[in-house]
Design an enzyme around this catalytic site. Structure first.
Site, PDB file in Angstrom:
ATOM      1  N   GLU A 240       0.975  -1.096  -0.023  1.00 51.14           N
ATOM      2  CA  GLU A 240       0.049   0.162   0.067  1.00 51.14           C
ATOM      3  C   GLU A 240       0.712   1.323   0.027  1.00 51.14           C
ATOM      4  O   GLU A 240       1.895   1.305   0.738  1.00 51.14           O
ATOM      5  CB  GLU A 240      -0.982   0.052   1.204  1.00 51.14           C
ATOM      6  CG  GLU A 240      -1.925  -1.153   1.300  1.00 51.14           C
ATOM      7  CD  GLU A 240      -2.690  -0.978   2.747  1.00 51.14           C
ATOM      8  OE1 GLU A 240      -2.917   0.274   3.293  1.00 51.14           O
ATOM      9  OE2 GLU A 240      -3.254  -1.861   3.158  1.00 51.14           O
ATOM     10  N   GLU A 292     -14.137   5.434  -0.137  1.00 48.95           N
ATOM     11  CA  GLU A 292     -15.007   4.422   0.357  1.00 48.95           C
ATOM     12  C   GLU A 292     -15.724   5.007   1.552  1.00 48.95           C
ATOM     13  O   GLU A 292     -15.182   5.372   2.671  1.00 48.95           O
ATOM     14  CB  GLU A 292     -14.261   3.040   0.820  1.00 48.95           C
ATOM     15  CG  GLU A 292     -13.394   2.625  -0.036  1.00 48.95           C
ATOM     16  CD  GLU A 292     -12.475   1.478   0.388  1.00 48.95           C
ATOM     17  OE1 GLU A 292     -12.696   0.519   0.956  1.00 48.95           O
ATOM     18  OE2 GLU A 292     -11.182   1.569   0.153  1.00 48.95           O
ATOM     19  N   LYS A 295     -15.796   4.059   5.743  1.00 49.28           N
ATOM     20  CA  LYS A 295     -14.643   4.154   6.434  1.00 49.28           C
ATOM     21  C   LYS A 295     -14.808   5.421   7.284  1.00 49.28           C
ATOM     22  O   LYS A 295     -15.802   6.089   7.233  1.00 49.28           O
ATOM     23  CB  LYS A 295     -13.403   4.360   5.751  1.00 49.28           C
ATOM     24  CG  LYS A 295     -12.939   3.082   4.896  1.00 49.28           C
ATOM     25  CD  LYS A 295     -11.663   3.399   4.486  1.00 49.28           C
ATOM     26  CE  LYS A 295     -11.075   2.207   4.059  1.00 49.28           C
ATOM     27  NZ  LYS A 295      -9.514   2.214   3.518  1.00 49.28           N
ATOM     28  N   GLU A 300      -9.588   8.974   5.735  1.00 50.15           N
ATOM     29  CA  GLU A 300      -9.693   7.541   5.381  1.00 50.15           C
ATOM     30  C   GLU A 300     -10.716   7.561   4.269  1.00 50.15           C
ATOM     31  O   GLU A 300     -10.857   6.429   3.583  1.00 50.15           O
ATOM     32  CB  GLU A 300     -10.480   6.766   6.490  1.00 50.15           C
ATOM     33  CG  GLU A 300      -9.255   6.936   7.716  1.00 50.15           C
ATOM     34  CD  GLU A 300      -7.764   6.213   7.322  1.00 50.15           C
ATOM     35  OE1 GLU A 300      -8.054   5.146   6.351  1.00 50.15           O
ATOM     36  OE2 GLU A 300      -6.903   6.704   7.528  1.00 50.15           O
TER      37      GLU A 300
END
Length: 320
Positions: A240, A292, A295, A300
């Protein structure tokens, strides 16, 4: 000869408005993204990957680590459920046992879980898939200067058991490397250019090595830590890395995210490695495919290259 590293993107599913997996797999294909990392088995995603050329890293859930270590039956069942049905038409490259579980309560089980997973794969006559685990920056007690890099006590104990298994099977250790967090926590003593891998950033010396970006420094701190536990031959894959587009302005912005990811992509394609491992190509999985919304609020929710409607958050990939 220069060898470019491979690239991929993490495909997270913490959103209630994400496109259906077949559409996502098609987006990877249209944008010429060759590899995908999945955090856990999802039958609907694995089904969508059938017959596609995408290389796939498939993770186990952290809550499954202890059972995978405790009984070989659990590893056999996991492989039977999540690998065997797709083995002929999904291009699995790695299974990752846990994500950022070192340090933590599960760290003591990871080495045995990896070993059991290898046994389960062999029992299923599968020899082309490697097994690893994913470690975060918090596994280091010292990360600066890079030559001083060292695992904390708990991580060192776990890694001393894990590293020989990885080496024996020719597998790499997976690292999550986030210059964003290093810069956001210390903006007074680090330049943004150094964090964004901008050419011409101020250089930082460490013994006989010179660093012009924090990404290389962070990776080399892990290499130094591996040397300190007697495992200098273990290679790493960046599982990541990325930069958020919102949530902590002005550090977070589409322009900074684009700059960081573009410079990291160029770095990977140049194949120059890091100062501590020059010429050793690095495979990098960018984070992440989508914003997303399930999250935690703030940064985030803003790591994606794409909105859930599959429109780009900023221009980056050349999609057909």
């Amino acid at each position: 000869m220069i060898i470019a590293g491979a690239i991929g993107i993490n495909y997270g599913l913490n959103g209630d408005n994400l496109p259906a997996p077949p559409a996502v797999v098609d987006l990877y294909d249209r944008c010429h993204i060759p590899s995908v990392r999945l955090f856990e088995p999802r039958p609907e995603v694995l089904q969508a990957l059938r017959g596609k050329p995408l290389q796939v890293i498939l993770g186990t859930r952290n809550e499954d680590i202890q059972s995978l270590a405790t009984t070989l039956d659990a590893a056999n069942s996991w492989v039977a459920a999540n690998i065997v049905p797709y083995r002929c038409d999904v291009n699995f490259t790695y299974i990752t046992v846990g994500n950022e579980a070192i340090p933590g309560a599960m760290s003591q089980y990871i080495a045995q879980a990896i070993a059991n997973m290898y046994t389960a794969l062999a029992d299923a006559a599968i020899t082309c898939i490697k097994v690893s685990t994913v470690v975060p920056g918090s596994s280091l007690s010292i990360s600066y200067p890079p030559s001083a890099g060292a695992f904390n006590h708990e991580a060192a104990a776990a890694m001393s058991s894990i590293a020989p298994i990885l080496l024996n099977h020719g597998a790499s250790l997976m690292l999550n490397v986030y210059p964003y967090f290093a810069y956001a926590s210390d903006t007074n003593s680090m330049s943004l250019d150094y964090a964004l891998l901008r050419p011409g950033a101020p250089v930082v010396g460490d013994q006989n090595l010179v660093y012009d970006n924090i990404f290389d420094a962070m990776v080399d701190a892990f290499y130094a830590a591996l040397e300190k536990i007697g495992e200098p031959g273990l290679t790493v894959v960046i599982s990541e890395s990325g930069w958020p587009t919102a949530g902590n302005e002005p550090i977070t912005s589409p322009e900074n995210a684009r700059t960081y990811n573009r410079n990291l992509l160029n770095h990977v394609q140049e194949g120059r490695g890091t100062p501590r491992r020059p010429g050793q190509p690095l495979d990098v999985y960018f984070f992440a495919m989508f914003n997303e919304d399930l999250k935690q609020g703030g940064i985030e929710q803003h790591w994606g290259f794409f909105y859930p409607n599959m429109q780009p958050v900023y221009p980056f990939w050349q999609c057909s």
